[in-house]
Design a protein around this motif. Structure first.
Motif, mmCIF file in Angstrom:
data_model
loop_
_atom_site.group_PDB
_atom_site.id
_atom_site.type_symbol
_atom_site.label_atom_id
_atom_site.label_comp_id
_atom_site.label_asym_id
_atom_site.label_seq_id
_atom_site.Cartn_x
_atom_site.Cartn_y
_atom_site.Cartn_z
ATOM 1 N N MET A 46 37.242 31.013 47.924
ATOM 2 C CA MET A 46 37.332 32.288 47.232
ATOM 3 C C MET A 46 36.503 33.315 48.009
ATOM 4 S SD MET A 46 36.320 33.262 43.310
ATOM 5 C CE MET A 46 37.585 32.239 42.658
ATOM 6 N N ASN A 47 37.091 34.469 48.234
ATOM 7 C CA ASN A 47 36.363 35.499 48.966
ATOM 8 C C ASN A 47 35.665 36.463 48.001
ATOM 9 O OD1 ASN A 47 38.202 37.475 48.108
ATOM 10 N ND2 ASN A 47 39.492 37.219 49.901
ATOM 11 N N LEU A 48 34.903 37.349 48.557
ATOM 12 C CA LEU A 48 34.122 38.292 47.749
ATOM 13 C C LEU A 48 35.016 39.183 46.894
ATOM 14 C CD1 LEU A 48 31.371 39.393 46.998
ATOM 15 C CD2 LEU A 48 31.475 40.863 48.998
ATOM 16 N N GLY A 49 36.144 39.598 47.437
ATOM 17 C CA GLY A 49 37.066 40.457 46.686
ATOM 18 C C GLY A 49 37.587 39.778 45.430
ATOM 19 N N ASN A 50 37.956 38.510 45.545
ATOM 20 C CA ASN A 50 38.436 37.765 44.373
ATOM 21 C C ASN A 50 37.340 37.618 43.330
ATOM 22 O OD1 ASN A 50 41.035 37.396 45.341
ATOM 23 N ND2 ASN A 50 40.538 35.441 46.302
ATOM 24 N N THR A 51 36.143 37.345 43.784
ATOM 25 C CA THR A 51 35.012 37.226 42.868
ATOM 26 C C THR A 51 34.747 38.550 42.167
ATOM 27 O OG1 THR A 51 34.028 35.524 44.265
ATOM 28 C CG2 THR A 51 32.568 36.616 42.689
ATOM 29 N N TYR A 82 37.939 51.088 46.384
ATOM 30 C CA TYR A 82 37.543 49.926 45.583
ATOM 31 C C TYR A 82 38.655 48.881 45.559
ATOM 32 C CZ TYR A 82 35.973 46.912 41.928
ATOM 33 O OH TYR A 82 35.590 45.795 41.252
ATOM 34 N N THR A 83 39.892 49.312 45.414
ATOM 35 C CA THR A 83 41.031 48.394 45.402
ATOM 36 C C THR A 83 41.104 47.606 46.699
ATOM 37 O OG1 THR A 83 42.257 49.864 43.922
ATOM 38 C CG2 THR A 83 43.548 48.261 45.175
ATOM 39 N N LYS A 84 40.855 48.255 47.810
ATOM 40 C CA LYS A 84 40.871 47.582 49.112
ATOM 41 C C LYS A 84 39.779 46.520 49.194
ATOM 42 C CE LYS A 84 42.995 51.339 51.670
ATOM 43 N NZ LYS A 84 42.816 52.348 52.736
ATOM 44 N N TRP A 85 38.651 46.756 48.542
ATOM 45 C CA TRP A 85 37.587 45.744 48.506
ATOM 46 C C TRP A 85 38.075 44.506 47.766
ATOM 47 C CZ3 TRP A 85 32.936 49.131 46.572
ATOM 48 C CH2 TRP A 85 32.539 49.998 47.596
ATOM 49 N N GLU A 86 38.681 44.716 46.595
ATOM 50 C CA GLU A 86 39.158 43.583 45.801
ATOM 51 C C GLU A 86 40.264 42.827 46.526
ATOM 52 O OE1 GLU A 86 40.311 44.350 41.772
ATOM 53 O OE2 GLU A 86 38.251 44.748 41.142
ATOM 54 N N GLU A 87 41.092 43.536 47.245
ATOM 55 C CA GLU A 87 42.201 42.899 47.953
ATOM 56 C C GLU A 87 41.764 42.264 49.269
ATOM 57 O OE1 GLU A 87 45.074 46.028 48.277
ATOM 58 O OE2 GLU A 87 45.709 45.809 46.190
ATOM 59 N N THR A 113 39.328 45.698 53.194
ATOM 60 C CA THR A 113 38.115 46.207 53.836
ATOM 61 C C THR A 113 36.902 45.518 53.223
ATOM 62 O OG1 THR A 113 37.944 48.063 52.279
ATOM 63 C CG2 THR A 113 39.098 48.490 54.351
ATOM 64 N N GLU A 114 35.804 45.530 53.960
ATOM 65 C CA GLU A 114 34.575 44.908 53.480
ATOM 66 C C GLU A 114 33.740 45.906 52.682
ATOM 67 O OE1 GLU A 114 32.280 42.778 56.325
ATOM 68 O OE2 GLU A 114 34.058 41.964 57.304
ATOM 69 N N ILE A 115 33.005 45.383 51.738
ATOM 70 C CA ILE A 115 32.121 46.204 50.918
ATOM 71 C C ILE A 115 30.864 46.510 51.717
ATOM 72 C CG2 ILE A 115 30.781 46.296 48.783
ATOM 73 C CD1 ILE A 115 32.723 44.173 47.679
#
Length: 55
Positions: free
Chosen positions: A1-6, A32-37, A40-42
Motif C-alpha cells: 500500500m502506498n502513501l496515497g492509498n493510506t 490533493y487528488t494527484k497525491w491520493e492517486e 505526484t508525491e506529497i
C-alpha cells in the motif's frame, strides 16, 4: 500500500472530502487528488498539517 492509498483511507474514514482538506491546506483540489492517486508525491511540509487535520 502506498502513501496515497493510506491517505485516501484516512480521509474517507474521517468523513472528510478532498475539497475540505485541500481548502484547509490552501492547495488546489486537483493537487490533493494527484497525491491520493499516487501521481505526484506529497511535499514533506504538508504531512504534519494533514495529520493534524485528520486527527
Amino acid at each position: 500500500m502506498n502513501l496515497g492509498n493510506t491517505l485516501r483511507k484516512l480521509r474517507i474514514s474521517s468523513g472528510t472530502t478532498q475539497q475540505e482538506i485541500s481548502d484547509y491546506l490552501k492547495i488546489d483540489r486537483r493537487t490533493y487528488t494527484k497525491w491520493e492517486e499516487g501521481i505526484t508525491e506529497i511535499k514533506g511540509t504538508y504531512i504534519p498539517k494533514i495529520a493534524a487535520f485528520l486527527r
